[in-house]
Design an enzyme around this catalytic site. Structure first.
Site, mmCIF file in Angstrom:
data_model
loop_
_atom_site.group_PDB
_atom_site.id
_atom_site.type_symbol
_atom_site.label_atom_id
_atom_site.label_comp_id
_atom_site.label_asym_id
_atom_site.label_seq_id
_atom_site.Cartn_x
_atom_site.Cartn_y
_atom_site.Cartn_z
ATOM 1 N N HIS A 87 45.088 36.738 -23.131
ATOM 2 C CA HIS A 87 46.088 37.202 -22.159
ATOM 3 C C HIS A 87 45.876 36.421 -20.862
ATOM 4 O O HIS A 87 46.045 35.210 -20.838
ATOM 5 C CB HIS A 87 45.938 38.715 -21.974
ATOM 6 C CG HIS A 87 47.063 39.372 -21.232
ATOM 7 N ND1 HIS A 87 48.252 38.741 -20.930
ATOM 8 C CD2 HIS A 87 47.178 40.622 -20.699
ATOM 9 C CE1 HIS A 87 49.044 39.573 -20.272
ATOM 10 N NE2 HIS A 87 48.412 40.715 -20.102
ATOM 11 N N HIS A 119 53.446 31.334 -27.391
ATOM 12 C CA HIS A 119 53.738 32.631 -26.779
ATOM 13 C C HIS A 119 54.311 33.558 -27.841
ATOM 14 O O HIS A 119 55.094 33.132 -28.687
ATOM 15 C CB HIS A 119 54.735 32.476 -25.628
ATOM 16 C CG HIS A 119 54.788 33.647 -24.705
ATOM 17 N ND1 HIS A 119 55.521 34.781 -24.997
ATOM 18 C CD2 HIS A 119 54.190 33.874 -23.507
ATOM 19 C CE1 HIS A 119 55.380 35.647 -24.002
ATOM 20 N NE2 HIS A 119 54.582 35.131 -23.097
ATOM 21 N N ASP A 148 50.604 29.664 -18.309
ATOM 22 C CA ASP A 148 49.194 29.480 -17.958
ATOM 23 C C ASP A 148 48.791 28.008 -17.900
ATOM 24 O O ASP A 148 47.855 27.653 -17.178
ATOM 25 C CB ASP A 148 48.294 30.190 -18.975
ATOM 26 C CG ASP A 148 48.425 31.699 -18.908
ATOM 27 O OD1 ASP A 148 48.511 32.219 -17.788
ATOM 28 O OD2 ASP A 148 48.446 32.345 -19.966
#
Length: 376
Positions: free
Chosen positions: A225, A264, A315
């Protein structure tokens, strides 16, 4: 496979609808993330994080006066006292900043006389307190654990500028502040992700908002995460130049290594937040006269898409952008928490306002009935 034997079971709850919300919508088909109806990328380009936090927590974009009042209610510089600083000093020096944040939030709860009041207005008040306190907890605990003196936040700076100032000791230039502000907005809210869903599960027990976000922080710390941005930068640092970038990705594919920052659960054709953050990051790198990390990241992205059809998530660009800003890697996930605190609080308020205990069922696959025979 267990899911073939149990057609009503979806591993990881993939595709399972777990609730109704008015806070955000992740639309993978259109590759759009909307926050209460507004395109998140448009907000990242034009709005301040404070405006977006107001939108998420209060329910609408503020006018000028509402923004001033909201910013004042955050209580910048008012949350840390000698007792909390002493708490940070008592922690082992190796404490991860996410663990320090989790502990700091729990400590903050102890000084709230209405901690168990889950009414709408009280939750908004607490949300503002958490939004103001979280950046200060992260920055102060980090500096204390590094053996440095804390830096007091300034009421004349934005949340984005204040965080960089209290962490790094210098007020950021406008370009750096704009990029960091945009990253906070793009991290602020993203549907029923793991940490947000954790917060809602806790909220459904009628636990207080501090307990809910403490659980969310714990969920966010995981490398699958929020911790992915830290791991992504560690991989980038293994690459010396653009030529090595392709070799590094091909090696990972050949050895079936999972590269953090790619793929994702919801977005299959690319994270809707990435193009905006990449654009702003590229402008920043060019303005600073150093495009090394942007160029390496682009090659790795191109190879991953070409070879596996897997796109980067938010990210990946945030990792090299934060690194180029001079932000220490262990602070990447706490920055995620600083931003996502707005989304977490919005979801906790929504859950408390129309609550039903979240209690799913499970399918038992253990041994059948056995008889207890006592100790031999």
């Amino acid at each position: 496979m267990a899911e073939k034997n149990h057609p009503n079971y979806s591993p990881g709850l993939e595709g399972v609808v777990a609730g109704l919300t008015k806070i955000s919508r992740v639309d993978p088909d259109k590759q759009v993330l909307t926050l209460r109806g507004y395109d998140a990328t448009e907000l990242a380009d034009q709005a301040s994080f404070e405006e977006v936090a107001h939108l998420l927590v209060v329910g609408h974009l503020p006018n000028k006066k509402e923004k001033e009042n909201f910013t004042k209610d955050l209580g910048v510089g008012e949350h840390l006292n000698e007792d909390m600083i002493a708490l940070f000093k008592a922690m082992p020096k190796e404490t991860h900043p996410m663990d320090a944040l989790r502990t700091g939030i729990s400590f903050l709860a102890g000084s709230d006389e209405d901690v168990t009041n889950n009414s709408h207005d009280e939750n908004i008040r607490k949300a503002k307190r958490l939004l103001g306190a979280t950046p200060e907890i992260v920055a102060t605990s980090w500096r204390v654990l590094q053996g440095k003196e804390p830096i007091e936040a300034r009421s004349d700076l934005s949340i984005a500028a204040n965080f960089l100032y209290t962490c790094l000791g210098e007020v950021p230039d406008p370009l750096t502040e704009k990029l960091f502000n945009a990253s906070l907005i793009l991290y602020a809210e993203h549907g029923f992700n793991a940490s947000t869903f954790s917060a809602r599960v806790i909220a459904s027990t009628l636990s207080d908002i501090y307990g809910c976000v403490t659980g969310a922080v714990a969920a966010l710390k995981g490398p699958l995460h929020g911790g992915a941005n830290e791991e992504a930068m560690k991989v980038l640092l293994q690459v010396k130049d653009v030529k090595q970038a392709e070799e590094r990705v091909l090696k990972a594919i050949a050895t079936k290594e999972k590269l953090m920052g790619f793929g994702h659960r919801v977005y299959k054709n690319g994270d809707s937040r990435v193009p905006t953050l990449k654009k702003l990051g590229s402008q920043y790198a060019e303005a600073k006269g150093d495009t090394k990390w942007r160029d390496i990241a682009q090659v790795m992205e191109d190879v991953m898409v070409r070879e596996k059809g897997i796109h980067p998530n938010v990210d990946f660009p945030s990792a090299w952008i934060y690194y180029q800003m001079g932000i220490p890697i262990p602070l990447y996930t706490p920055i995620f928490a600083v931003a996502r605190m707005s989304g977490w609080c919005a979801h906790i308020i929504e859950q408390h306002d129309a609550n039903r205990l979240l209690r799913p069922s499970c399918i038992y696959e253990g041994p059948e009935y056995k008889s207890y025979k006592g100790l031999a």
